[in-house]
Design a protein around this motif. Structure first.
Motif, PDB file in Angstrom:
ATOM      1  N   THR A 325      10.571   0.421   5.586  1.00  0.00           N
ATOM      2  CA  THR A 325      10.222   1.314   6.691  1.00  0.00           C
ATOM      3  C   THR A 325      11.203   2.474   6.759  1.00  0.00           C
ATOM      4  O   THR A 325      12.305   2.425   6.205  1.00  0.00           O
ATOM      5  CB  THR A 325      10.250   0.579   8.040  1.00  0.00           C
ATOM      6  N   CYS A 391       6.647   2.176   0.063  1.00  0.00           N
ATOM      7  CA  CYS A 391       6.566   2.273   1.520  1.00  0.00           C
ATOM      8  C   CYS A 391       5.124   2.547   1.945  1.00  0.00           C
ATOM      9  O   CYS A 391       4.349   3.170   1.208  1.00  0.00           O
ATOM     10  CB  CYS A 391       7.459   3.400   2.036  1.00  0.00           C
ATOM     11  N   GLN A 395       4.614   5.747   6.710  1.00  0.00           N
ATOM     12  CA  GLN A 395       6.080   5.825   6.671  1.00  0.00           C
ATOM     13  C   GLN A 395       6.541   6.825   5.610  1.00  0.00           C
ATOM     14  O   GLN A 395       7.557   7.500   5.790  1.00  0.00           O
ATOM     15  CB  GLN A 395       6.660   4.451   6.359  1.00  0.00           C
TER      16      GLN A 395
END
Length: 434
Positions: A325, A391, A395
């Motif tokens: 994240t 990711c 994000q």
């Protein structure tokens, strides 16, 4: 004159501080031997500040210099110390004034501390008259010498930090607390001498001074670190790196170190942003992670030889959502900077609280803000981000924006990003990376 047990309290204190100074600080201290050198430096500083319209109140430092002048005269005559002892009395003052002179707020705060500590000095000549001929003379005056040069060392520690101007408001209070402890120790020593205590009590007082300062710093650092760990969304990359290391061959990726594009990026500090952002693109399973690992090890070896560089890294994976994240990646990078520079931990806590309050708890990425604050104007910094495509796409957009903003704002930062040629990544990096 030395103490009865044959240990010179002045030289003992001098060696303890001298060993902690940098080579540059030692050279600067050795340049200054008398108070006349200090007054000359003050005059030069005032002339410079006058031209800039920010003249400081030099009367603040007078009690400190007057007290030290009387002190130096006493120990030269009655204790007969060597010149190396005096170098740590006068040398750091001149260097501190020079370091702080072009930042008025910091300069003024330093003068305040000089004034406070100088106001705590006893009447040294009176003490010399009382104890003249006493075998305890060196021990009495050695107490004050140890506190004076400890104050100088702690002040130099503050101004040797590369980020002290940018983070002055959050870093300075930590050192003000230390200066207060030193001032209290001086006042305690003055009280001991007023009561004409024995040499054993004096030695115990010095031991307690050292221990009290150490305890104060350790307890404060522990509290700050606990707060830091509670706030930061730190992701530990080591298990991932250990896994890569087990599968990594020693010769893997060495070809990249001679590649002109890599060499250009490696030496691109202070160049335009495009030169400092390198994109390593390739298909899944092409070996991007192993190549990033090789580059990381190469950079870490360089850092061992030259500690003036900072290397940060993140190796997120798609199947570990705790580490892929925006918060986890930027938080981990901040954590690594603070590992290298522990004095930044209280600054991180305070900046995080300030940013969170200012944005009403709605700030998307406070750690990204802190990352920019800590990197800007510091030593050269390299960031290795492997697996941007690992990711989540939502994000990735924010992470890409953070990367591009950092590269744009921080001319001392070089970033290497590896990923597959996903459309959103390609669109974001194609015109911004090499």
């Amino acid at each position: 004159m030395t103490s009865p047990v044959g240990i010179d309290p002045f030289d003992q204190a001098r060696v303890r501080v001298w060993e902690k100074l940098t080579p540059k600080e030692r050279d600067k201290c050795a340049e200054t031997n008398t108070i006349n050198d200090i007054w000359k430096a003050i005059q030069e500083t005032q002339e410079m500040q006058s031209k800039l319209g920010m003249l400081g109140n030099m009367n603040k430092i007078r009690p400190y210099l007057d007290g030290l002048q009387r002190y130096a005269k006493v120990i030269e005559v009655f204790v007969q110390v060597n010149p190396a002892i005096l170098a740590l009395i006068w040398g750091p003052i001149k260097f501190l004034l020079q370091l702080s002179s072009n930042y008025f707020h910091g300069y003024d705060k330093l003068l305040d501390v000089f004034h406070e500590i100088g106001s705590s000095f006893p009447q040294f000549q009176q003490i010399a008259d009382i104890f003249q001929g006493s075998s305890q003379m060196a021990n009495y005056f050695g107490l004050f010498y140890a506190e004076i040069i400890e104050f100088h060392y702690q002040a130099l520690r503050f101004f040797r930090q590369t980020r002290w101007k940018a983070l002055f408001e959050v870093l300075w209070p930590q050192y003000e607390d230390i200066f207060t402890v030193i001032q209290r120790n001086i006042e305690k020593h003055k009280d001991l001498i007023d009561r004409q205590v024995t040499i054993l009590v004096i030695k115990e007082a010095r031991r307690e001074s050292v221990e009290s300062l150490k305890r104060f710093q350790e307890e404060r650092d522990y509290r700050e670190f606990c707060t830091f760990e509670k706030n930061i969304p730190y992701y530990d990359n080591k298990p991932r790196l250990n896994d890569v290391k087990r599968k990594h061959c020693a010769e893997t990726g060495k070809w990249v170190f001679t590649d002109p594009r890599f060499q250009s990026w490696l030496n691109a500090s202070s160049s335009e942003a495009k030169q400092r952002l390198l994109w390593l693109a390739g298909a899944s399973g092409a070996g991007k992670t192993f190549l990033c690992y090789s580059i990381l090890q190469y950079l870490l070896e360089r850092v061992q030889a030259d500690d003036s560089t900072c290397v940060l890294y993140a190796f997120p994976t798609y199947d570990d959502t705790s580490g892929n994240t925006l918060a986890a990646i930027t938080g981990s990078l901040v954590y690594q900077i603070c590992q290298k520079h522990p004095p930044l931990i209280p600054a991180a806590n305070q900046e995080y609280d300030t940013l969170s309050r200012h944005h009403g708890g709605l700030l998307i990425n406070p750690w990204g803000e802190l990352l920019e604050t800590f990197i800007y104007g510091s030593e050269p910094v390299y960031i290795i981000l492997d697996g941007l495509d690992e990711c989540d796409e939502s994000q990735r957009k924010q992470l890409l924006e953070t990367i591009l903003n950092l590269c744009s704002c921080c001319s001392n930062l070089c970033i290497l990003v590896s990923s597959r040629k996903e459309f959103d990544i390609q669109r974001g990096l194609r015109t911004s990376a090499k």
